[in-house]
Structure formats: structure tokens, C-alpha cells
Design a protein around this motif. Sequence first.
Motif: not given
Length: 176
Positions: A136-160
Motif C-alpha cells: 500500500m502506498g509507496r514504501p520507502a526502500t529502507a522498509t523493504l526486505g531484500v535478500y540475496e540467495y547464496r545456496g544451501d538455504h543461506t541468504w545475505i540480508d540487504h534490508s534496512g
Amino acid sequence: MTFSIRTITRALSRRNRGIRFRPERWIALLAELDRRGERRHEAGAFLLGTRTGDLREVQDAVFYDELDPEAYKSGVCILHASAFAALWSMCRARGLTVVGDVHTHPGSAFQSEADRTNPMVAREGHIAIIVPNFAMGRPATATLGVYEYRGDHTWIDHSGGSAIRFLHNDFWSNFL
């Protein structure tokens, strides 16, 4: 003046990794997620584009319910195998690849256990973006969850605060 040019050049040169959207594409994507989710259930899309090194360029989106009409039936995004066959066929026809996915959550944009253990595309480098409040609305980029998959169910969190440096969806994205 020199300081301004130097600062801008440095900022733009750091944009060689992450995921880039033209601002108008990003705004349209959010509006469509809001519409499809009806502000009461999750909605999502695959992000199609190209990848050069660590930078993904989004050129198109395919919404989950276009691939599987039952995708939102349970209230969360669930796709069946036939949806993926259709997706890969679209990618081949358009000469693009899946560079990421985006879906909405009620409330905050955290990576749920289901999101973490069931990536939409389990390929290293795949980007998963979670949009809060059903987009809803236009959420600010810093409020998004941004995750990069690294394999084997591991992720790098680029959120906030990191999202601002990893997700490029602003005015400058038109010039890169």
C-alpha cells in the motif's frame, strides 16, 4: 562544484552490484502488487531481466497469478510446478532470465521461515524482495526486505539501510 561531481561519481560507481529498476517500473510494480493483493492477501511477481556480474537489471515482471490462477488462494503465495514451466518458457521467448522475485507481506517486510527455506528460485544470486503492508502506498526502500540467495538455504540480508545501497530504484537509475 568539484566536490558535488566527485560525490555523485562515487555514489554512481558503487551501483555495480544489486538489482536495478527504472523508477517508473518500480512504481508500477508496487501499484500492481497492491491491486492484485486487494490489500488483504499476499501478491507477488518474478522479476525478469539480465545479469552482468553482480548487477541485475529488471526489464519486466510476471505476476504469480498470471502463471498460476490459484497462486493467492490460500492468502500466501504458492505456485505449482506447471507455473515454473510456463515461466521458463516465457524467459526463453523473451531472451531474459529470472533475476529476482518480489512479494508482499502484511505488516513488516521480514523473511519468514517459509520464505527462507523455500526460495522461489534456488539459484545463487537470486534476489528476493519483500514489500510491507501489502504494498500500500509507496514504501520507502529502507522498509523493504531484500535478500540475496547464496545456496544451501543461506541468504545475505540487504534490508534496512543496506537496501538503499543494493536496490537501485531512484532517479539515478535512469542514467546507469
